[in-house]
Design a protein around this motif. Structure first.
Motif, PDB file in Angstrom:
ATOM      1  N   ASP A   1       0.779  -1.239   0.000  1.00  0.00           N
ATOM      2  CA  ASP A   1       0.000   0.000   0.000  1.00  0.00           C
ATOM      3  C   ASP A   1       0.810   1.289   0.000  1.00  0.00           C
ATOM      4  N   SER A   2       2.140   1.218  -0.194  1.00  0.00           N
ATOM      5  CA  SER A   2       2.923   2.456  -0.215  1.00  0.00           C
ATOM      6  C   SER A   2       4.264   2.240  -0.910  1.00  0.00           C
ATOM      7  N   PRO A   3       4.845   3.303  -1.444  1.00  0.00           N
ATOM      8  CA  PRO A   3       6.184   3.189  -2.019  1.00  0.00           C
ATOM      9  C   PRO A   3       7.220   2.725  -0.985  1.00  0.00           C
ATOM     10  N   GLU A   4       7.042   3.123   0.282  1.00  0.00           N
ATOM     11  CA  GLU A   4       7.974   2.697   1.324  1.00  0.00           C
ATOM     12  C   GLU A   4       7.956   1.176   1.477  1.00  0.00           C
ATOM     13  N   LYS A   5       6.780   0.585   1.382  1.00  0.00           N
ATOM     14  CA  LYS A   5       6.686  -0.870   1.479  1.00  0.00           C
ATOM     15  C   LYS A   5       7.242  -1.542   0.228  1.00  0.00           C
ATOM     16  N   VAL A   6       7.105  -0.889  -0.930  1.00  0.00           N
ATOM     17  CA  VAL A   6       7.745  -1.424  -2.145  1.00  0.00           C
ATOM     18  C   VAL A   6       9.241  -1.560  -1.887  1.00  0.00           C
ATOM     19  N   HIS A   7       9.851  -0.510  -1.371  1.00  0.00           N
ATOM     20  CA  HIS A   7      11.287  -0.537  -1.088  1.00  0.00           C
ATOM     21  C   HIS A   7      11.628  -1.591  -0.043  1.00  0.00           C
TER      22      HIS A   7
ATOM     23  N   ALA B   1      15.141  -1.568 -10.022  1.00  0.00           N
ATOM     24  CA  ALA B   1      15.001  -0.915  -8.717  1.00  0.00           C
ATOM     25  C   ALA B   1      13.636  -0.258  -8.566  1.00  0.00           C
ATOM     26  N   PRO B   2      13.161  -0.116  -7.331  1.00  0.00           N
ATOM     27  CA  PRO B   2      11.869   0.520  -7.097  1.00  0.00           C
ATOM     28  C   PRO B   2      11.814   1.941  -7.647  1.00  0.00           C
ATOM     29  N   GLY B   3      10.680   2.284  -8.187  1.00  0.00           N
ATOM     30  CA  GLY B   3      10.459   3.627  -8.684  1.00  0.00           C
ATOM     31  C   GLY B   3       9.178   3.689  -9.494  1.00  0.00           C
ATOM     32  N   PRO B   4       8.807   4.903  -9.902  1.00  0.00           N
ATOM     33  CA  PRO B   4       7.601   5.054 -10.716  1.00  0.00           C
ATOM     34  C   PRO B   4       7.811   4.461 -12.107  1.00  0.00           C
ATOM     35  N   ARG B   5       6.761   3.898 -12.640  1.00  0.00           N
ATOM     36  CA  ARG B   5       6.778   3.355 -14.002  1.00  0.00           C
ATOM     37  C   ARG B   5       5.656   4.053 -14.759  1.00  0.00           C
ATOM     38  N   GLY B   6       5.998   4.844 -15.737  1.00  0.00           N
ATOM     39  CA  GLY B   6       4.989   5.577 -16.483  1.00  0.00           C
ATOM     40  C   GLY B   6       4.433   6.727 -15.664  1.00  0.00           C
ATOM     41  N   ASP B   7       3.305   7.259 -16.099  1.00  0.00           N
ATOM     42  CA  ASP B   7       2.721   8.401 -15.406  1.00  0.00           C
ATOM     43  C   ASP B   7       1.318   8.111 -14.870  1.00  0.00           C
ATOM     44  N   ASP B   8       1.019   6.827 -14.683  1.00  0.00           N
ATOM     45  CA  ASP B   8      -0.323   6.467 -14.208  1.00  0.00           C
ATOM     46  C   ASP B   8      -0.370   6.115 -12.720  1.00  0.00           C
ATOM     47  N   GLY B   9       0.717   6.404 -11.974  1.00  0.00           N
ATOM     48  CA  GLY B   9       0.738   6.129 -10.549  1.00  0.00           C
ATOM     49  C   GLY B   9       1.232   4.742 -10.171  1.00  0.00           C
ATOM     50  N   PHE B  10       1.697   3.962 -11.145  1.00  0.00           N
ATOM     51  CA  PHE B  10       2.214   2.620 -10.871  1.00  0.00           C
ATOM     52  C   PHE B  10       3.641   2.744 -10.367  1.00  0.00           C
ATOM     53  N   TYR B  11       3.912   2.223  -9.166  1.00  0.00           N
ATOM     54  CA  TYR B  11       5.219   2.304  -8.517  1.00  0.00           C
ATOM     55  C   TYR B  11       5.650   0.882  -8.198  1.00  0.00           C
ATOM     56  N   ALA B  12       6.800   0.445  -8.713  1.00  0.00           N
ATOM     57  CA  ALA B  12       7.160  -0.968  -8.584  1.00  0.00           C
ATOM     58  C   ALA B  12       8.665  -1.186  -8.509  1.00  0.00           C
ATOM     59  N   GLY B  13       9.032  -2.299  -7.915  1.00  0.00           N
ATOM     60  CA  GLY B  13      10.389  -2.811  -7.918  1.00  0.00           C
ATOM     61  C   GLY B  13      10.335  -4.258  -8.386  1.00  0.00           C
ATOM     62  N   TYR B  14      11.324  -4.682  -9.156  1.00  0.00           N
ATOM     63  CA  TYR B  14      11.335  -6.020  -9.760  1.00  0.00           C
ATOM     64  C   TYR B  14      12.538  -6.811  -9.262  1.00  0.00           C
ATOM     65  N   PHE B  15      12.320  -8.106  -9.010  1.00  0.00           N
ATOM     66  CA  PHE B  15      13.410  -8.961  -8.541  1.00  0.00           C
ATOM     67  C   PHE B  15      13.118 -10.408  -8.911  1.00  0.00           C
TER      68      PHE B  15
ATOM     69  N   LEU C   1       9.465 -11.705  -9.887  1.00  0.00           N
ATOM     70  CA  LEU C   1       8.388 -11.104  -9.115  1.00  0.00           C
ATOM     71  C   LEU C   1       8.520  -9.594  -9.175  1.00  0.00           C
ATOM     72  N   ASN C   2       7.433  -8.919  -8.864  1.00  0.00           N
ATOM     73  CA  ASN C   2       7.536  -7.498  -8.586  1.00  0.00           C
ATOM     74  C   ASN C   2       6.710  -7.207  -7.354  1.00  0.00           C
ATOM     75  N   VAL C   3       7.014  -6.091  -6.731  1.00  0.00           N
ATOM     76  CA  VAL C   3       6.222  -5.572  -5.633  1.00  0.00           C
ATOM     77  C   VAL C   3       5.793  -4.188  -6.092  1.00  0.00           C
ATOM     78  N   PHE C   4       4.498  -3.872  -5.918  1.00  0.00           N
ATOM     79  CA  PHE C   4       4.001  -2.616  -6.464  1.00  0.00           C
ATOM     80  C   PHE C   4       2.925  -2.008  -5.578  1.00  0.00           C
ATOM     81  N   CYS C   5       2.687  -0.722  -5.834  1.00  0.00           N
ATOM     82  CA  CYS C   5       1.548  -0.020  -5.266  1.00  0.00           C
ATOM     83  C   CYS C   5       1.100   1.003  -6.285  1.00  0.00           C
ATOM     84  N   MET C   6      -0.073   1.518  -6.067  1.00  0.00           N
ATOM     85  CA  MET C   6      -0.588   2.590  -6.905  1.00  0.00           C
ATOM     86  C   MET C   6      -0.513   3.880  -6.090  1.00  0.00           C
ATOM     87  N   THR C   7       0.041   4.917  -6.715  1.00  0.00           N
ATOM     88  CA  THR C   7       0.130   6.225  -6.078  1.00  0.00           C
ATOM     89  C   THR C   7      -0.704   7.194  -6.902  1.00  0.00           C
TER      90      THR C   7
END
Length: 127
Positions: free
Chosen positions: A74-80, A96-110, A118-124
């Motif tokens: 539920d947050s970029p902090e938790k993505v990290h 690495a975690p960060g915004p992807r595009g301009d639609d509020g999708f924030y994700a890190g991939y591993f 896998l990825n971990v993501f949230c919507m901002t």
């Protein structure tokens, strides 16, 4: 709609250590465990669970090209936090975690120690 996702492993003990560490970020633990299979989640929750298994056909587990499991927080902090936990427990970086595009999708991939992506993501808020 999705009940659980299963990923193959050639080393169930190593996979267990990796997913035990990640599961803590969602406040869950092992919900099923057998000699060949472990699942993490909450039987009472409508959220999907994740599992690691030695392939039932006895062949080596392999990574599905184009296959990825997305884990929502539920947050970029938790993505990290999840991303950092993954790398600290044998995972490898896939973005690495960060915004992807301009639609509020924030994700890190591993990748997990078996190479499953896998990825971990949230919507901002959208930019």
């Amino acid at each position: 709609m999705i009940g659980y996702v299963t990923l193959g492993t050639n080393d169930l003990e190593r996979a267990a250590r990796f997913y035990d560490a990640l599961a803590r970020h969602w406040g869950v633990g092992r919900m099923m465990e057998f000699d060949q299979f472990i699942a993490w989640g909450d039987m009472e929750s409508p959220q999907a669970a994740i599992a690691a298994t030695r392939p039932f056909d006895g062949n080596a587990a392999s990574v599905g090209n184009g296959t990825m499991v997305a884990l929502m927080v539920d947050s970029p902090e938790k993505v990290h936090a999840v991303y950092d936990t993954a790398l600290a427990h044998g995972g490898t970086d896939e973005g690495a975690p960060g915004p992807r595009g301009d639609d509020g999708f924030y994700a890190g991939y591993f990748r997990d120690p078996d190479g499953n992506k896998l990825n971990v993501f949230c919507m901002t808020e959208s930019a």
